[in-house]
Each structure stands twice: as C-alpha cells, then as structure tokens.
Enzyme design. Structure first.
Site, short mmCIF file in Angstrom:
data_model
loop_
_atom_site.label_atom_id
_atom_site.label_comp_id
_atom_site.label_asym_id
_atom_site.label_seq_id
_atom_site.Cartn_x
_atom_site.Cartn_y
_atom_site.Cartn_z
N ASP A 1 0.93 -1.09 -0.10
CA ASP A 1 0.12 0.02 0.14
C ASP A 1 0.99 1.01 -0.18
O ASP A 1 0.67 2.24 0.91
CB ASP A 1 -0.90 0.06 1.14
CG ASP A 1 -2.26 1.13 0.96
OD1 ASP A 1 -2.21 1.62 -0.06
OD2 ASP A 1 -2.72 1.52 2.09
N HIS B 1 4.70 10.57 -0.36
CA HIS B 1 4.42 12.00 -0.27
C HIS B 1 5.57 12.71 -0.28
O HIS B 1 6.75 12.32 0.24
CB HIS B 1 3.63 12.08 0.78
CG HIS B 1 2.16 11.95 0.76
ND1 HIS B 1 1.26 12.26 0.07
CD2 HIS B 1 1.46 10.83 1.56
CE1 HIS B 1 0.07 11.53 0.10
NE2 HIS B 1 0.07 10.71 1.03
#
Lengths: 323, 424
Positions: free
Chosen positions: B307, B311
């Site tokens: 997953d 960022h």
C-alpha cells in the site's frame, strides 16, 4: 497515541507552551490558579498594569473567529505590559500546512515572543509549537475539537473561587461533547485536580466513541445526571449542529437537555451554573438560569483575564530563561 | 541475455514447497537449472548466496507511483528503483493517478515510463468508473485489452449500490477482477483516525470500524448476486476478517489483502499530531492487529501488500487532520514481513507465499515458481542483516514512514526480473 506532552516543557521542566491540559500535574495546575489569584485580587482593587512582559511582543493569531477569547487575551497581554498584535486570518487562505508554517516563520522573522493561536483543526497549536524557534512560546486558544486549555483553567479558577476544594465535587457537563474542545480540556483538568466525579450528559449523537475513556460517567438523562451535582457546566450548541443528523430540532434539544430552573432542581441547592459563552438562550439554557442567582457565567469572563495573565507570564518566563 | 549463477542459497518456493540449499542458474531470461551444480555453465555473473534466501520475486497488489499527476511526490522512475531494491518484481498500480487510469492512453504512458526505467512488470489497475467519479461505467473492455489486470475505484466513492451492482455485472462479463477498498464514504467522511479512545482524547475526526464492515457486507451480497470476482484491499478490522472468512466458507469468489504497516501499528502507536501516522484506513486497536495477523496465517487474508503511498514533505506538514494519508512502504515490505516470522506469527514459507504465490493467484497470473523453464523473477535477501532507514539507505522519493531512522532486520541483496538483475 503516545505521549508528546514533553513539548510543553523546557529541558528544566518549566511550562513553555500551553497547548493542552493533558500531562500537566496537579501542582502545576494549582500553581497556575494561585498565580491567577494574585493577579485577580490585585485587579479587583484597581485595574493595574504589571511590567512582567514589558518589551515582549505577542501576536493573537486567530484562524477562526472569536471576539471574546481574543479580547481577554488582548487585555491580559496589555495588563502585563506586552505589545499586542491581533491578526485574523481566514482559514481558507491557509488550509495547507505549508502556508500555515510560512505564516508562522514570517511572523517569527519579526521577532515575536509569543503566539496565541486559535485554529479550526485539531493539533494546529502542537504543529506550530513544534516548528517555532526555541525562545518562542505558543498558547493554544482552541484547536479544532482537541483542546481549549485556557478556557478550562478559567473554569477551574471559577470553580475554586466558589467551591474552594475540588475533591468532594461532582461536576456535570451538558451538551455537545463530541465537537467540544472545551469539554475535553475541562474533563482533563477536573480529573487532574481530583474531583469526585465528572458527569457528562448528552444524547449519543453528541458523544464521542468510548466517551468513558475520558474519565467520565455518561448520562443520557439530565435529571439522573444532575443528581447531587455541585457544578453544572453547559456547552454551547453550534448553530450548524442544531438540526439535521445530530439533533432533530432546537426545541426538542431544549426540552431534553436545555437547562431550566426545573431541571436544575435536581442538582445540589448551592450548585453553580457555568457556560463558556456565548450562550444560546432558549436552546441550551433558559434565560432565568443564565441570569439567575446560581449563574457565574459573567464571573468566568472576568476571571479569564487573570488566568490568561498567569499562563502568559509563566510560559514567557520559561521561554525567556532558555535564551 | 545475462547468464547468472546463484550459488548456495536457501531456496524457498511456496508453489512447490521447496526449502533446500542449492544453486540456481539463469539463462535466456529463464530458470535454466535448479539445486544441482553445473560444471559447464558459462556464467557471466555469479552471486554468492550463502546465508541468503532465494525466493520468487514479490508481487505487490497496491503501490502508488504518483505518475502521472503527482510527480512532486514521486515518479515511476524513482519508485521502480525502490521496488527493485525491495525485491518486488511485479507492481499493481491503483487507478487514482491524474489523469486516472480510465483510458488506454494512460495505461500506455505508465507502461512506457516503466520500460524506460527498465522495469518490465507493471500492471495498471483500470478505473471502475469514468474519471473514478462513481457515476458511469468505464470502458472496462478497452482497459482490459490495454493491459489492465483488474478494475477498481481506488478510494473514491461509488454513488450508489445500483452503480456498483452494474459495474460488477459488467466486470464479471469480461472476467475482470474487481479490487474493492471497502469504506463507506459517508461513515468515514473527513476522518483521519480510528474512531475510538485515542481519536476521542485528541478530538480527531474519526473513521469508524463500521465504515469498513458495512461497505464490505454490501459488496459481499453483490458478489453473491453478480458472481463478480472481488479482491478486498487493505482490510483493517477484526470484524471484516470474520465476514471474509464466512464468505470464503460459503464459496464466494473473494480474496483479501492487508497493508504491511497495519500488521504492525495500532492507534496507540500514533504520535499525537504527527502526520506520518496518518493512514487510510487508520491504525486500529491492538485486537484488530492481532486478528489481521492471525488471518494472514490462516489464509483468510491471502496477501500482504505494501500500500505504498509516497509523499513529498509538504503533504505531511500540518495539523494531523490536514495532512495527506499514506505511508511510503515498499522498502519496509520485506523486513516488516520477516519480523512477523521472527515473532512466530507466520512461518517463513507462509510469509513468502503472502508476497508471491498468493497475490499471483488473486490476479490470475501463473504462479511464480522456481521451476526450470519459468521466467526468472527472483528475490535474494539476507534475513539477518540489520539496517537503518535513513537518507543513505532509502530510495523512494517519499520519506513518509513511521519507521524512519529505525533499525529493521532483513534486506534484499539482489532482485532479478525477467532474468535481468535490476537490483544488486
């Protein structure tokens, strides 16, 4: 979440930021109340200025509107001889953390000594405290649904003025606990100061998950919850929550949870009634109660100045001692 | 065509059940020989695999590479490097890129970029609905033909059950797998933490367990009705596990995975207001974590995925609810899975199966196996090496991991994809 309360203290253990009640000791809360008491007793004789923060610059940084809280912070700083700047910043312009941080750093570059911050998002004050220079203090004037520690301290101050000892007290909080930062900070302060019981009274839609984990007893019925109570704290019901999925109507809420003379009879004879303001008459509280003998709502407002003076002077001293 | 000799490693193959020490020879992209030593193999590269484990390359069911659309966070080039260093030889890309994967052009773009970065096995997951808006069906047939391995609406809500029903019926017509992330939009709206004592204490908008379980139950009923094959992604609650177990018992064509960090962290590990712990679904209770671990061991949860959601720094700078959710997790996939083995939650064979044969089965791919003649997708790792996550060791552009600067045990030393060494 694990502890991050260390952030509030200097390496010598002095209170430098005032972000949340959580993790503060009973003796520290008592010290704040004592310092506030000294400011209050002097101020009650004649409004007097103290030179404690002379030469210091404080910014009231309000990302969310508040007239009352900002005014009392403003007055508190002025009475401590600080220079105060009020900044209202619309949240929309700073919805990104990056912008929030830029705002803080820009202000810091102007040699600000203290930020008093109100923000609509939980954790905003912590976030700012984590990123300011070491000699800058941050005071949380309310962040999202998380904490409003100065409000809680002025409420404790009010309770102590009227009830002296915390240990035998039963305190009831009525209203929207789910969205209330005031309630969270009050509950923490009451438990640290060692009251006998905190009752919380609200319908399930206004209670957070596992509410009891906050250290409270939950009641859905006002009469049961108010039984034998020494202090009744009403919470403000936000306009946008009065109707819709949380509550059917204002009038039904008033019927069930609005504090009337009749319901107040279930509390102790000498119970005091508090409200952080601004009040919604006829929604959470009847005018007879708000203006009645047992209401100490306006006292709370004036004590707010002394309590904020205490917190500002204490944190500023701690921050200054690190320079 | 590189000829590779991997010498004296511990060979583990969940497909055949093999767990033996021996050699593997790779030639013409394929496994040429296994176990026995060849005297006359003219190897260009010899890898000394003593004290290391050789297993099939990992298949990651959900990794966001951020391209196209969010290259300030990461790029396909940056993230396939991280994947290669993590032993991952097959990547499935959720459709919520920008533009999203709802037309063959985006599939081609992703494929081209991956190939340019010398990474050969990327499977885009097509959008279930047009622009992921949850209103109109996407051109699933065209997406399948373009190379999409499944369809999904990622984290985006589907307007109503009728549209979900029609989408499932349509997907089933083309034998397309639906990858479904069960989370009711209204029950979870704007939440950022598990609805429980911790969110209550910190006044954080919460995502309740029922946001997942109710969406899961609705979808299970639609599976029974439509016959659409569904894979549930990133399960987070103990009760979801119970429902998936029941559904499997009753013979529904469903499977499920869990994100690796959900097997390690709970709401109590979340540092107050540190956005790096902001994930969706949120870290839940210790009891949920234990149930998830058990479910992997029992096989109720088939696979473990990364997953991966890298960022940039700004995305995680701010008050907790304002930060973007997600963990950069490709590079912690193996060590965190191995730590479950060290804690006796899983056997080594189970752990490797959850990263290789199980996800292959879900996707309908040929089971990766270390058999002669198979494409050589291999991962070689040292299960003992202790390494620190820091700027030197980390390859992903996203440094948003709660494990930053921690020491982890187990590291990939070589990754072979299609017979080529892509890491090591």
């Amino acid at each position: 979440m694990t502890n991050d309360q260390g952030i509030q203290f200097t390496s010598e253990g002095k209170l430098k930021h005032f972000l949340t009640i959580e993790g503060l000791s009973k003796s520290l809360l008592t010290e704040i109340l004592d310092v506030a008491e000294s400011f209050a007793s002097v101020s009650e004789q004649q409004v007097k200025k103290f030179p404690l923060l002379r030469g210091k610059t404080i910014i009231n940084l309000f990302f969310e509107n508040s007239t009352r809280t900002r005014t009392t912070f403003d007055l508190a700083a002025t009475r401590l001889s600080a220079d105060v700047l009020n900044m209202d910043i619309s949240t929309s312009a700073t919805s990104k953390g990056e912008t929030l941080l830029d705002t803080i750093h820009n202000l810091e570059a102007m040699h600000i000594d203290m930020f008093v911050v109100r923000h609509s998002v939980s954790g905003a004050a912590h976030f700012i405290a984590r990123h300011v220079a070491p000699n800058v203090s941050v005071i949380n004037a309310g962040d999202g649904q998380h904490a409003h520690p100065t409000q809680a301290m002025l409420d404790m101050f009010t309770i102590r003025r009227f009830k002296q000892d915390f240990s035998p007290l039963k305190v009831a909080i009525i209203g929207d606990i789910l969205h209330s930062r005031v309630a969270r900070s009050q509950i923490q302060a009451l438990n640290i100061l060692g009251v006998a019981a905190v009752h919380v009274i609200a319908p399930k839609t206004l209670l957070p998950a596992q509410a009891e984990s906050l250290g409270i007893k939950v009641f859905y019925d006002v009469k049961q919850g108010l039984e034998d109570v020494d202090v009744v704290i009403m919470l403000r019901l936000q306009k946008e929550r009065m109707t819709g999925a949380l509550l059917p109507t204002e009038s039904e809420y008033y019927k069930c949870y609005g504090l009337t003379e009749e319901k107040l009879k279930f509390a102790k004879q000498d119970a005091i009634v508090m409200h952080p303001g601004p009040i919604n008459r006829g929604v959470e509280i009847a005018s007879e109660v708000a203006d009645g003998m047992r209401s100490v709502i306006l006292k709370q407002v004036s004590y707010g100045i002394a309590v904020r003076m205490a917190i500002m002077s204490m944190t500023m001293q701690a921050a200054g001692s690190r320079e | 065509m590189t000829r590779i000799h991997i010498a004296q490693g511990r060979i583990i193959d969940p497909e055949t059940g093999m767990d033996s020490i021996g050699d593997i020879y790779v030639a013409d992209n394929r496994i040429f020989s296994i176990l026995g030593q060849l005297e006359d193999f003219d190897a260009e590269i010899t890898i000394d695999a003593r004290n290391q484990i050789i297993c099939p390359g990992f298949i990651d069911l959900s990794a966001r590479l951020r391209e196209p659309g969010a290259t300030q966070k990461a790029t396909i080039a940056s993230e396939v490097k991280a994947a290669a260093a993590s032993g991952v030889t097959t990547l499935c890309i959720p459709p919520d890129t920008s533009p999203c994967i709802d037309n063959p052009a985006v599939v081609e773009l992703i494929d081209d970029k991956a190939k340019a970065a010398n990474y050969m096995q990327i499977y885009p997951i097509g959008a279930l609905t047009y622009k992921l808006q949850g209103q109109e069906l996407s051109s699933m047939f065209a997406l399948k033909n373009a190379g999409c391995i499944a369809v999904s609406n990622a984290q985006m809500p589907i307007a109503n059950l009728l549209i979900l029903r029609r989408a499932m019926e349509y997907a089933a017509s083309f034998e397309l797998l639906l990858i479904y992330r069960p989370q009711d939009y209204h029950l979870s709206q704007q939440g950022c933490a598990h609805e429980g004592a911790v969110a209550t204490r910190y006044g954080l908008p919460a995502i309740p367990e029922i946001a997942e379980t109710t969406a899961l139950l609705q979808c299970l009923e639609l599976v029974a009705h439509t016959g659409c094959k569904v894979h549930f992604g990133q399960i987070s609650c103990a009760r979801s596990v119970d429902f998936i177990r029941l559904a499997k018992h009753s013979g529904l064509p469903v499977s499920a995975d869990v994100a690796i960090h959900q097997l390690h962290l709970t709401e109590n590990d979340v540092l107050p207001f540190d956005g790096v712990y902001h994930v969706n679904p949120p870290f839940r209770r210790a009891g949920d974590r234990q149930a998830l671990r058990m479910a992997v061991s029992e096989g109720v949860l088939d696979a473990i995925c990364s997953d991966h959601q890298p960022h940039n720094i700004d995305a995680k700078l701010g008050a907790f609810p304002e930060t973007e959710p997600g963990v950069s997790s490709l590079e912690t996939l193996l060590p965190l899975t191995l730590s479950l083995v060290n804690e006796n939650e899983l056997s080594l064979m189970q752990a490797i199966a959850a990263l290789t044969t199980k996800p292959a089965k879900i996707l309908g791919l040929e089971a990766p196996s270390l058999k002669v003649g198979r494409l050589a997708d291999l991962c070689i790792f040292d299960p003992e090496i202790i390494w620190q996550i820091n700027t030197q060791s980390w390859l992903s552009s996203g440094r948003n991991t709660p494990f930053w600067q921690q020491n982890l045990q187990g590291k990939v030393t070589h990754t072979i994809q299609n017979g080529q060494i892509i890491f090591g």
